[in-house]
Scaffold this active site. Structure first.
Site, PDB file in Angstrom:
ATOM      1  N   ASP A 204      25.679 -37.110  -8.793  1.00 46.21           N
ATOM      2  CA  ASP A 204      26.897 -36.317  -8.948  1.00 46.21           C
ATOM      3  C   ASP A 204      26.625 -34.819  -8.798  1.00 46.21           C
ATOM      4  O   ASP A 204      25.612 -34.314  -9.283  1.00 46.21           O
ATOM      5  CB  ASP A 204      27.455 -36.594 -10.359  1.00 46.21           C
ATOM      6  CG  ASP A 204      28.774 -35.896 -10.612  1.00 46.21           C
ATOM      7  OD1 ASP A 204      29.778 -36.298 -10.004  1.00 46.21           O
ATOM      8  OD2 ASP A 204      28.809 -34.942 -11.426  1.00 46.21           O
ATOM      9  N   GLU A 246      26.556 -36.708  -3.709  1.00 45.21           N
ATOM     10  CA  GLU A 246      27.917 -36.203  -3.743  1.00 45.21           C
ATOM     11  C   GLU A 246      27.833 -34.701  -3.530  1.00 45.21           C
ATOM     12  O   GLU A 246      27.537 -33.947  -4.450  1.00 45.21           O
ATOM     13  CB  GLU A 246      28.610 -36.499  -5.066  1.00 45.21           C
ATOM     14  CG  GLU A 246      30.090 -36.198  -4.970  1.00 45.21           C
ATOM     15  CD  GLU A 246      30.666 -35.304  -6.057  1.00 45.21           C
ATOM     16  OE1 GLU A 246      31.866 -35.051  -6.025  1.00 45.21           O
ATOM     17  OE2 GLU A 246      29.917 -34.834  -6.941  1.00 45.21           O
TER      18      GLU A 246
HETATM   19  C1  NOJ Z   1      32.368 -35.241  -9.211  1.00 39.74           C
HETATM   20  C2  NOJ Z   1      33.035 -36.436  -9.795  1.00 39.74           C
HETATM   21  O1  NOJ Z   1      33.450 -37.277  -8.749  1.00 39.74           O
HETATM   22  C3  NOJ Z   1      34.196 -35.946 -10.617  1.00 39.74           C
HETATM   23  O2  NOJ Z   1      34.987 -37.018 -11.065  1.00 39.74           O
HETATM   24  C4  NOJ Z   1      33.681 -35.117 -11.759  1.00 39.74           C
HETATM   25  O3  NOJ Z   1      34.772 -34.549 -12.446  1.00 39.74           O
HETATM   26  C5  NOJ Z   1      32.770 -33.989 -11.248  1.00 39.74           C
HETATM   27  N1  NOJ Z   1      31.826 -34.420 -10.254  1.00 39.74           N
HETATM   28  C6  NOJ Z   1      31.987 -33.397 -12.391  1.00 39.74           C
HETATM   29  O4  NOJ Z   1      31.002 -34.286 -12.808  1.00 39.74           O
END
Ligand code: NOJ
Length: 552
Positions: A204, A246
């Site tokens: 993430d 991500e």
């Molecule tokens: C990306 C995640 O997909 C999202 O849901 C989250 O709020 C943020 N990162 C922070 O972790």
């Protein structure tokens, strides 16, 4: 080597994203859990997905739905126990599926023991685990991501009298990656979950690990260096397991996150900028935006793979489009203010497309044939709706609709973590798994069929990509091809994918004289097309039609 045992299995895989709280309640408390998920593994196998992505399952105060982790080595109580988790991992493996889980590397919850220690005093040995400052004027060039809620990336901590840095909610303090202890701790956490048998991580919020004055604090060289360390660690200890990035960035910036042979970073990364352009193309009735972004997408190293998607648990992000495109997307797809959030649109796939079966199928046909490994967001395979009256991104995280019984068969409890969709179009009384599985014409069957066809070939996951553009720009065409020596073995594969982005019949032609004598076959229906000769090959596509033509 099989699709499952290949070291590059992720290149052939179709992923399925699961929000455990929403999927199936096995304990009767109104929250989905691992027992519930375990009872639905056969369903996933029937659908034909290869790898499940489980969203954060760690103890958390749920300010950001689990992306605020209070304890990295446990399971949140209402999801069950570590044993329940292990049963799901084993159950997936027994059925020939893999599983990756979220790891939240950039920040923790403010309820994490590390942060509680860190904020306890300036002298705390944990102080340096987070990013503290006497002023809130540092790193002014870093943008604010949760624009609708936050006005600064700094929050004041009255107890210790300093500000702490956070790229997301103020209850999500950023870890300090300049601290070697933090760097090591994340590697230890990786080992903890790998030891429990998972096949990798969706990592993430990758771009934000380090902060440096005078930069926008994204994609810094220090961040890449740490990612290389993480990859080397996984490669040495856990070969065959993957890291998926991500990083919501432009393709050229994401390219850097794959690294290069010898200095590799991620196995996979989401292709964020492609996603809104698939929706854009439908409204503009033109392929232009798709062609532009694909032409801007660099070649990636042989072991790297894009992850492509239509929707996920967040808002449909419009960060990677121009200002003009963003306004257009908002006007066209989010006419009500409640449909908008931050720089995006908080709606699901089916409602975005007015529940038009033709457009929903068309976007799925693209998802499964464009370069990369596709991810299906839970519920989108049956065309679930959303609930814009729930706050934040909760409207796209409602209970999975299994059948006609109360709460769509999701739970036997009276009160749920969030109400099941109950409206006249998307309510569980109208859209659910049982209803779709009883109808061979349903979206569920269409998607299952596309997946089963896709499985027979490796060109879609591994092959080359080249546009085949008819003069008529309402039609999008591209080649996907794989030669046997491309490590796949077997027969060469060559596909021509053709789609009509409009609601009217479109006719055009392509010069296919290099393939004279061949009669293309639509692999979705088995129907042969007329034989190609030296003349331009002409064809008509019905409104929102799509074809996966094999030229053999
Ligand atoms: C990306 C995640 O997909 C999202 O849901 C989250 O709020 C943020 N990162 C922070 O972790």
């Amino acid at each position: 080597m099989s699709r499952y045992t290949s070291p590059t299995w992720y290149k052939d895989a179709v992923f399925y994203q699961i929000y455990v709280r929403a999927f199936k309640d096995g304990s009767g408390d109104g929250h989905g859990d691992f027992k519930g998920l375990l009872s639905k593994l056969d369903y996933l196998q029937q659908l034909g997905v290869d790898c499940v992505w489980i969203m954060p399952m760690y103890p958390s105060p749920l300010v950001d739905d689990g992306y605020d982790v209070a304890d990295y080595r446990n399971i949140i109580e209402d999801y069950g126990t570590l044993e329940d988790f292990k049963a799901v991992v084993d159950g997936l493996h027994q059925r020939g599926m893999k599983v990756i889980v979220d790891i939240v590397v950039n920040h923790t919850s403010d309820q994490n023991a590390w942060f509680i220690e860190s904020r306890s005093s300036k002298q705390s040995p944990w102080r340096d685990w987070y990013v503290w400052s006497e002023t809130d004027q540092k790193y002014r060039d870093a943008r604010i991501i949760f624009l609708d809620t936050l006005s600064s990336n700094w929050s004041f901590d009255p107890s210790s009298g300093e500000y702490y840095w956070h790229r997301f909610y103020n209850q999500q303090p950023d870890l300090n990656y300049d601290n070697p202890e933090v760097q090591q701790e994340m590697l230890d956490i990786i080992d903890f979950w790998m030891e429990r048998g998972i096949d990798g991580f969706r990592v993430d919020a990758v771009p934000y690990l380090f902060e440096r004055e005078g930069t926008n604090c994204e994609n810094l060289p220090e961040t890449h260096a740490y990612v290389r360390r993480m990859r080397a660690h996984v490669e040495a200890k856990w070969p065959g397991r993957i890291l998926l990035a991500e990083a919501n960035q432009w393709p050229e910036d994401v390219r850097a996150y794959f690294g290069d042979p010898g200095a590799e970073e991620f196995h996979m990364a989401f292709h964020f900028p492609l996603m809104p352009r698939l929706f854009l193309a439908l409204k503009q009735q033109s392929r232009k935006s798709i062609v532009d972004i694909m032409q801007r997408t660099p070649v990636i190293p042989p072991r790297a793979q894009w992850c492509i998607f239509l929707r996920n648990h967040d808002e449909l992000t419009l960060e990677m489009v121009t200002e003009e495109e963003r306004q257009f997307m908002w006007e066209e797809y989010a006419p009500e203010p409640r449909m908008r959030l931050n720089l995006g649109i908080r709606r699901r796939l089916a409602p975005l497309l007015d529940n038009d079966a033709r457009r929903i199928r068309l976007l799925n046909a693209l998802l499964f044939t464009l370069p990369g490994s596709p991810i299906i967001y839970y519920g989108d395979e049956i065309g679930m709706g959303d609930n814009i009256w729930l706050d934040d991104r909760n409207g796209v995280r409602t209970p999975m609709q299994w059948d006609f019984s109360p709460h769509g068969g999701f739970s036997e409890a009276d009160a749920l973590y969030a109400p099941a969709i109950n409206d006249e179009i998307y309510g569980y009384q109208h859209i659910n798994v049982v209803q779709q599985q009883a109808n061979p014409e349903s979206l569920w069957y269409t998607i299952r069929h596309m997946l089963s066809v896709r499985r027979n070939y490796r060109a879609f996951g591994r092959g080359t990509f080249e546009f085949a553009l008819p003069e008529n720009d309402a039609l999008l065409g591209y080649w996907r091809a794989l030669d046997p020596d491309d490590d796949a073995g077997g027969e060469p594969e060559r596909f021509l994918v053709l789609v009509n982005l409009t609601d009217s019949e479109q006719t055009s032609g392509l010069d296919l004289s290099a393939f004279a004598g061949i009669a293309p076959v639509d692999v979705l229906t088995g129907q042969p097309w007329s034989q190609i000769d030296a003349q331009p090959y002409t064809f008509s596509l019905p409104p929102y039609g799509y074809y996966w033509l094999r030229l053999r």
